[in-house]
Every structure is written in C-alpha cells, then in structure tokens.
Design a protein around this motif. Structure first.
Motif, mmCIF file in Angstrom:
data_model
loop_
_atom_site.group_PDB
_atom_site.id
_atom_site.type_symbol
_atom_site.label_atom_id
_atom_site.label_comp_id
_atom_site.label_asym_id
_atom_site.label_seq_id
_atom_site.Cartn_x
_atom_site.Cartn_y
_atom_site.Cartn_z
ATOM 1 N N ASN A 1 11.076 -0.632 7.894
ATOM 2 C CA ASN A 1 11.325 -2.259 8.319
ATOM 3 C C ASN A 1 9.990 -2.978 7.847
ATOM 4 O OD1 ASN A 1 13.859 -2.429 9.642
ATOM 5 N ND2 ASN A 1 13.094 -0.824 10.566
ATOM 6 N N ASP A 2 8.854 -2.396 7.945
ATOM 7 C CA ASP A 2 7.579 -3.156 7.908
ATOM 8 C C ASP A 2 7.032 -2.941 6.198
ATOM 9 O OD1 ASP A 2 7.636 -4.233 10.360
ATOM 10 O OD2 ASP A 2 6.556 -2.490 11.309
ATOM 11 N N PHE A 3 7.268 -1.920 5.823
ATOM 12 C CA PHE A 3 6.815 -1.504 4.356
ATOM 13 C C PHE A 3 7.712 -1.199 3.446
ATOM 14 C CE2 PHE A 3 3.630 -0.365 7.660
ATOM 15 C CZ PHE A 3 2.580 -1.031 7.117
ATOM 16 N N ASP B 1 0.795 -1.322 -0.094
ATOM 17 C CA ASP B 1 -0.129 -0.097 -0.032
ATOM 18 C C ASP B 1 0.945 1.277 -0.049
ATOM 19 O OD1 ASP B 1 -2.345 -1.510 0.444
ATOM 20 O OD2 ASP B 1 -2.921 -1.093 2.211
ATOM 21 N N ILE B 2 2.311 1.122 0.654
ATOM 22 C CA ILE B 2 2.727 2.284 0.586
ATOM 23 C C ILE B 2 4.003 2.374 -0.442
ATOM 24 C CG2 ILE B 2 4.179 3.574 2.145
ATOM 25 C CD1 ILE B 2 2.587 2.402 4.595
ATOM 26 N N VAL C 1 3.985 7.735 -5.104
ATOM 27 C CA VAL C 1 4.633 8.536 -3.931
ATOM 28 C C VAL C 1 3.704 8.385 -3.088
ATOM 29 C CG1 VAL C 1 5.373 10.892 -2.989
ATOM 30 C CG2 VAL C 1 5.907 10.177 -5.369
ATOM 31 N N SER C 2 4.235 8.378 -1.459
ATOM 32 C CA SER C 2 3.221 8.302 -0.417
ATOM 33 C C SER C 2 3.551 9.464 0.380
ATOM 34 C CB SER C 2 3.398 7.104 0.472
ATOM 35 O OG SER C 2 3.183 5.839 -0.090
ATOM 36 N N VAL C 3 2.585 9.925 1.316
ATOM 37 C CA VAL C 3 2.769 10.923 2.150
ATOM 38 C C VAL C 3 2.203 10.494 3.310
ATOM 39 C CG1 VAL C 3 0.822 12.206 1.048
ATOM 40 C CG2 VAL C 3 2.281 13.325 2.532
ATOM 41 N N GLY D 1 -5.085 9.058 14.049
ATOM 42 C CA GLY D 1 -5.308 10.147 13.169
ATOM 43 C C GLY D 1 -3.981 10.583 12.313
ATOM 44 N N MET D 2 -3.106 9.696 12.334
ATOM 45 C CA MET D 2 -1.857 10.116 11.678
ATOM 46 C C MET D 2 -1.878 9.366 10.196
ATOM 47 S SD MET D 2 0.676 11.712 12.489
ATOM 48 C CE MET D 2 0.603 11.502 14.284
ATOM 49 N N TYR D 3 -2.657 10.375 9.489
ATOM 50 C CA TYR D 3 -2.936 10.067 7.842
ATOM 51 C C TYR D 3 -1.901 9.592 7.176
ATOM 52 C CZ TYR D 3 -7.473 12.174 9.414
ATOM 53 O OH TYR D 3 -8.376 12.362 10.010
ATOM 54 N N GLY D 4 -2.207 8.665 6.333
ATOM 55 C CA GLY D 4 -1.174 8.269 5.184
ATOM 56 C C GLY D 4 -1.823 7.875 3.990
ATOM 57 N N PHE D 5 -0.945 8.513 2.741
ATOM 58 C CA PHE D 5 -1.796 8.403 1.522
ATOM 59 C C PHE D 5 -0.875 8.025 0.368
ATOM 60 C CE2 PHE D 5 -3.903 11.586 3.818
ATOM 61 C CZ PHE D 5 -5.225 11.591 3.607
ATOM 62 N N THR D 6 -1.347 7.103 -0.329
ATOM 63 C CA THR D 6 -0.455 6.857 -1.482
ATOM 64 C C THR D 6 -1.212 7.475 -3.131
ATOM 65 O OG1 THR D 6 0.676 5.055 -0.650
ATOM 66 C CG2 THR D 6 0.757 5.217 -2.900
ATOM 67 N N GLY D 7 -0.464 7.997 -3.891
ATOM 68 C CA GLY D 7 -0.777 8.563 -5.096
ATOM 69 C C GLY D 7 0.353 8.198 -6.233
ATOM 70 N N THR D 8 0.154 9.044 -7.158
ATOM 71 C CA THR D 8 1.544 9.033 -8.005
ATOM 72 C C THR D 8 1.772 10.527 -8.435
ATOM 73 O OG1 THR D 8 0.085 9.017 -9.939
ATOM 74 C CG2 THR D 8 0.796 6.986 -9.126
ATOM 75 N N TYR D 9 3.066 10.638 -8.648
ATOM 76 C CA TYR D 9 3.536 12.216 -9.159
ATOM 77 C C TYR D 9 4.202 11.755 -10.311
ATOM 78 C CZ TYR D 9 5.939 16.741 -9.365
ATOM 79 O OH TYR D 9 6.286 17.823 -9.846
ATOM 80 N N LYS D 10 3.851 12.533 -11.586
ATOM 81 C CA LYS D 10 4.443 12.170 -12.940
ATOM 82 C C LYS D 10 4.475 10.598 -12.937
ATOM 83 C CE LYS D 10 6.471 16.844 -13.463
ATOM 84 N NZ LYS D 10 7.549 17.580 -13.559
ATOM 85 N N GLY D 11 3.507 9.975 -12.677
ATOM 86 C CA GLY D 11 3.365 8.405 -12.975
ATOM 87 C C GLY D 11 4.424 7.611 -11.874
ATOM 88 N N THR D 12 5.021 8.331 -11.212
ATOM 89 C CA THR D 12 5.801 7.422 -9.997
ATOM 90 C C THR D 12 4.935 7.452 -8.717
ATOM 91 O OG1 THR D 12 7.824 8.275 -10.853
ATOM 92 C CG2 THR D 12 7.943 7.407 -8.789
#
Ligand code: HPA
Length: 235
Positions: free
Chosen positions: A78-80, A11-12, A57-59, A44-55
C-alpha cells in the motif's frame, strides 16, 4: 516512509523476496543481487534493493509470525506499490514423504490464526498462492531436478504448541508442512490484488524428528534461491 519501513518512494522494487530473518535478507542482497542498497533498518528489519539479471528486486525481512509479516506486506503493497511478494523460508515437515531439505510450495495455507477468523466471522477463507507464480516456480524447480512438493501448508501462531499432537490432525488431512507466515501473505495479496507465493525448505521433520545440519540448510537454501530469483523476475 511508512510506519515501519524507513524508505522513500521508489526505493523498493515491485518484486520483493521476504525471508523471515533480516540477516538472511542481508545475506541474500550481498550474495545474489547486484549493487544492493539498504533502504530500511527500522527495528532491525533490514530491507535492500538491487538487481537480478538487470531487473530490480528487493529483499525485506518479514519477522516471525502472521502479525509481523502482515505489517510488512501491508506497507510494501500500500505504501510502496509492491506487486509481487515471495516468502522464502523454512518449514517443519508433517508427512513422511516430504523429506528434510525438500522444497515445499504452498499452494494454499491453512492456519490456526485468529486474524482471518475475525475477518470472516462464521465463514472460512482459503488463502491461496498466485497460480502464475506457483506454475513458474514449479517449472523452474522441475527443470533443475530439485526435490519439491506442492500443496497445503499450515501457518501456525504457536511454534511451541501446548498440544504436540495437534499437528497430526493437519497431517491426516494432507497438509505437507508447518511454518508461520504464508496464510497472512496470501490473504493480504489477494485483498490488495497483487501476486504472492510461499516457498519453503524443510529444516526439520515432525514425524521422524530429523533436523538439517547448517551445511545441508545452506545447500537447499541455494537451490530455493535459484528458483525464487528466476520466478521473481519472470514475466
Ligand atoms: N513449526 C513452525 N514453524 C517452523 C517449523 C516448525 O516446526 N520449522 C520451521 N518453521
């Protein structure tokens, strides 16, 4: 999932941007990434994955301070399987020539935290940025004509210090700015053999007492994000 991140393997992305504020993570995902998907809301420590210029990237929000970013960085690596961690945050300037709104790249991160002192009893470890990431980010900022500085930052454990003059000692030895997370990020990235960089915008000035308006913060933040994303997806 790991202890503090409720995501599944895969996911990450291998590249993660880490603002302190989880709502900032959401803002970045929604405004800078394509097709963002939220993978974490534990604590509440949000995390997201999307893409930037096709690559991909998570935040991921890091929270404030060395213990908090230490937990998230440890689990991301270590876990991701995260390979590149880039803190994007704000700092207080310790030097007259480091102006409000400038960008600061942490080449090294001094600290007043007990964590590394326990890791290295009677020795002093120097947490440092990944040079390739630093070089890429510096070239990006220079190419865009942004005001930036590169050098030693201070990662402090105490925002409200009992001794307000303590920052003068760091300033006297050339430390550019103070924040609260970089040293832990650099130490863990080095320990686990991955890349890390801390980039900051100056939100307040400990010498002149100036503070940024929210409009100014927004503008510099946009500049830092352009540099961060370009660096994040670089070879
Ligand atoms: N101290 C610690 N962290 C900070 C500051 C500060 O003055 N400004 C922004 N992050």
């Amino acid at each position: 999932m790991s202890v503090h991140i409720g995501a599944n393997p895969g996911d990450i992305a291998e590249v993660v941007l880490m603002p302190g504020d989880p709502l900032r993570a959401q803002f970045i995902a929604e405004n800078y990434l394509s097709n963002p998907v939220q993978y974490n809301q534990v604590r509440g420590m949000y995390g997201f994955t999307g893409t930037y210029k096709g690559t991909p990237v998570s935040v991921q929000g890091s929270g404030m301070g060395i213990p908090s970013i230490g937990i998230y960085a440890h689990e991301l690596i270590n876990d991701f399987g995260v390979k590149r961690l880039m803190r994007i945050g704000s700092c207080g300037s310790l030097q007259e020539h480091v102006k409000i709104r400038d960008i600061v790249f942490g080449m090294a991160a001094s600290h007043d935290s007990g964590i590394n002192d326990r890791r290295f009893p009677d020795m002093t470890y120097a947490p440092t940025a990944d040079f390739t990431l630093l070089e890429t980010a510096v070239n990006s900022a220079r190419g865009r004509g942004y005001q930036f500085h590169v050098g030693n930052i201070l990662s402090t454990d105490t925002f409200y210090n009992d001794d307000p003059d303590l920052s003068k000692q760091w300033a006297a030895f050339g430390v550019l700015a103070v924040e609260m997370e970089g040293a832990a990020l650099y130490t863990l990235a080095s320990k686990f053999g991955v890349q890390a960089l801390t980039m900051l915008t100056v939100s307040d000035h400990l010498v002149t007492g100036e503070q940024t308006t929210s409009e100014e913060r927004e503008k510099t933040f946009t500049q830092m994000m352009e540099v961060a994303l370009e660096t994040a997806v670089s070879e």
